[in-house]
Design an enzyme around this catalytic site. Sequence first.
Site, PDB file in Angstrom:
ATOM      1  N   LEU A  88      -6.472  60.596  41.221  1.00  0.00           N
ATOM      2  CA  LEU A  88      -7.898  60.610  42.043  1.00  0.00           C
ATOM      3  C   LEU A  88      -8.110  59.676  42.719  1.00  0.00           C
ATOM      4  CD1 LEU A  88     -10.457  62.485  42.454  1.00  0.00           C
ATOM      5  CD2 LEU A  88     -11.801  61.180  40.726  1.00  0.00           C
ATOM      6  N   THR A  89      -8.078  58.326  41.998  1.00  0.00           N
ATOM      7  CA  THR A  89      -8.363  57.082  42.955  1.00  0.00           C
ATOM      8  C   THR A  89      -7.424  56.763  43.763  1.00  0.00           C
ATOM      9  OG1 THR A  89      -9.528  56.281  40.698  1.00  0.00           O
ATOM     10  CG2 THR A  89      -8.925  54.713  42.603  1.00  0.00           C
ATOM     11  N   GLU A  90      -7.852  56.309  45.125  1.00  0.00           N
ATOM     12  CA  GLU A  90      -7.004  56.116  46.245  1.00  0.00           C
ATOM     13  C   GLU A  90      -6.918  54.846  46.547  1.00  0.00           C
ATOM     14  OE1 GLU A  90      -6.524  60.367  47.952  1.00  0.00           O
ATOM     15  OE2 GLU A  90      -7.295  58.814  49.356  1.00  0.00           O
ATOM     16  N   LEU A 140     -15.466  31.552  18.443  1.00  0.00           N
ATOM     17  CA  LEU A 140     -14.151  31.182  18.009  1.00  0.00           C
ATOM     18  C   LEU A 140     -13.825  29.565  18.476  1.00  0.00           C
ATOM     19  CD1 LEU A 140     -12.329  34.677  18.177  1.00  0.00           C
ATOM     20  CD2 LEU A 140     -12.661  33.331  16.128  1.00  0.00           C
ATOM     21  N   ARG A 152      -6.307  53.587  23.615  1.00  0.00           N
ATOM     22  CA  ARG A 152      -7.382  54.700  23.836  1.00  0.00           C
ATOM     23  C   ARG A 152      -7.226  55.168  25.129  1.00  0.00           C
ATOM     24  NH1 ARG A 152     -10.395  55.175  27.486  1.00  0.00           N
ATOM     25  NH2 ARG A 152     -11.255  53.099  27.302  1.00  0.00           N
ATOM     26  N   LEU A 201     -13.822  63.759  34.766  1.00  0.00           N
ATOM     27  CA  LEU A 201     -14.275  62.647  34.466  1.00  0.00           C
ATOM     28  C   LEU A 201     -15.530  62.350  33.363  1.00  0.00           C
ATOM     29  CD1 LEU A 201     -14.051  60.964  38.102  1.00  0.00           C
ATOM     30  CD2 LEU A 201     -12.723  60.290  36.079  1.00  0.00           C
ATOM     31  N   GLU A 241     -13.333  54.704  35.866  1.00  0.00           N
ATOM     32  CA  GLU A 241     -14.145  56.078  35.737  1.00  0.00           C
ATOM     33  C   GLU A 241     -15.603  55.869  35.887  1.00  0.00           C
ATOM     34  OE1 GLU A 241     -12.779  58.372  32.621  1.00  0.00           O
ATOM     35  OE2 GLU A 241     -10.978  57.208  32.448  1.00  0.00           O
TER      36      GLU A 241
END
Length: 390
Positions: free
Chosen positions: A138-140, A345, A97, A246, A370
């Site tokens: 975008l992210t740094e 499980l 996705r 975003l 995000e």
Amino acid sequence: MPATPLNPTDLYDIRSMLSDEERMVQDTVARFTDERVLPIIGDCFDKGRFPTELIPEMAELGLLGSSLPVEYGCAGMNGVSYGLVCQELERGDSGIRSFASVQSSLCMYPIYAYGSEEQRKRWLPEMAAGKVIGCFGLTEPHGGSDPANMKTNAKKDGADWILNGAKMWITNGNLAHIAIVWAQTDEGIQGFIVEKGMPGFTAQEVHKKMSLRASVTSALFFDNVRVPEANRLPNVKGLKGPLGCLTQARYGITWGPIGAAIACFTETTEYAKNRTLFQRPIAATQAVQIKLADMARRITLAQLLSLQLGRLKDKGVMQPTQVSLAKWNNVRMAIDIARECRDILGGAGITTEHCPIRHALNLESVITYEGTETVHQLVVGREVTGINAF
């Protein structure tokens, strides 16, 4: 007449609220996930490999830039259909996705929304066909929640721009042929289409990940990269550009984790029906039934939240705060369900022979990227109080 049994993963018959076209989209992507993704994704996660062989098939189904106009080679789906695409792909794996989300909402969308007609015609048909892959810078490295503090910069030099800086945690980075890169300029933050092979532009894959292992994550570096003016996105300046992208991507993320939760819930329910302890299946115990019932409740609420959000989007009235509320609620719902399923499980739950541990690990990234959960909580808090607490 006896009551018709309900679908455990659709207790409120939300499917009946979808149009014929929306149901067809969901069924088509569900089939792709069942037949092409699920047989290989556990092995891909184990080996840390993104299944690039699926890209042409995703393109053929119209899943790349699915909500953009057909004139650019895209499928022209509505917002709800795009959400259902995200849900069914993430039922397979968050990495699948994420690939489609980045390509569609973070790369193709800004070219469509902020680019020139020449840029749209040059890039969008090839991206819809899966022949050109994009990533979003975008992210740094020094922090992601305060994008206004970005250090990456672009300075005018004649007819070109000189780009310097670095971006981090970039999905598709080493797969990408182009990067949509946001940089500080003398006129505010602007977007640039940086092409693979431009001198000074390099990508370095991030390894040793315990999350999104079936996804490519990279760092991008820009060392005096000369970018032509023709590659600048001309129709936006300031943070509203990347934040608008975003919002589109976060909308899809509100749907995606529903698929992850359904995958965990379905597998765990079947396991509980067949796992016998103390002469009866564990599904016959009140403890397990209460846990499964609570999962069904939370999945139903998330489904209703995203469906209404999609209807608002298709009316053109969706607000970023509404997206924040759904992203916060639905990702928290999914990660809690994945962890609870892993617990039911037992020891079997720690291997990728079962899906909950894989989804739980992936969702550790989804709940962060995000917009972290805290950021979205504060967005909603600002809306209800009128006070900015950032």
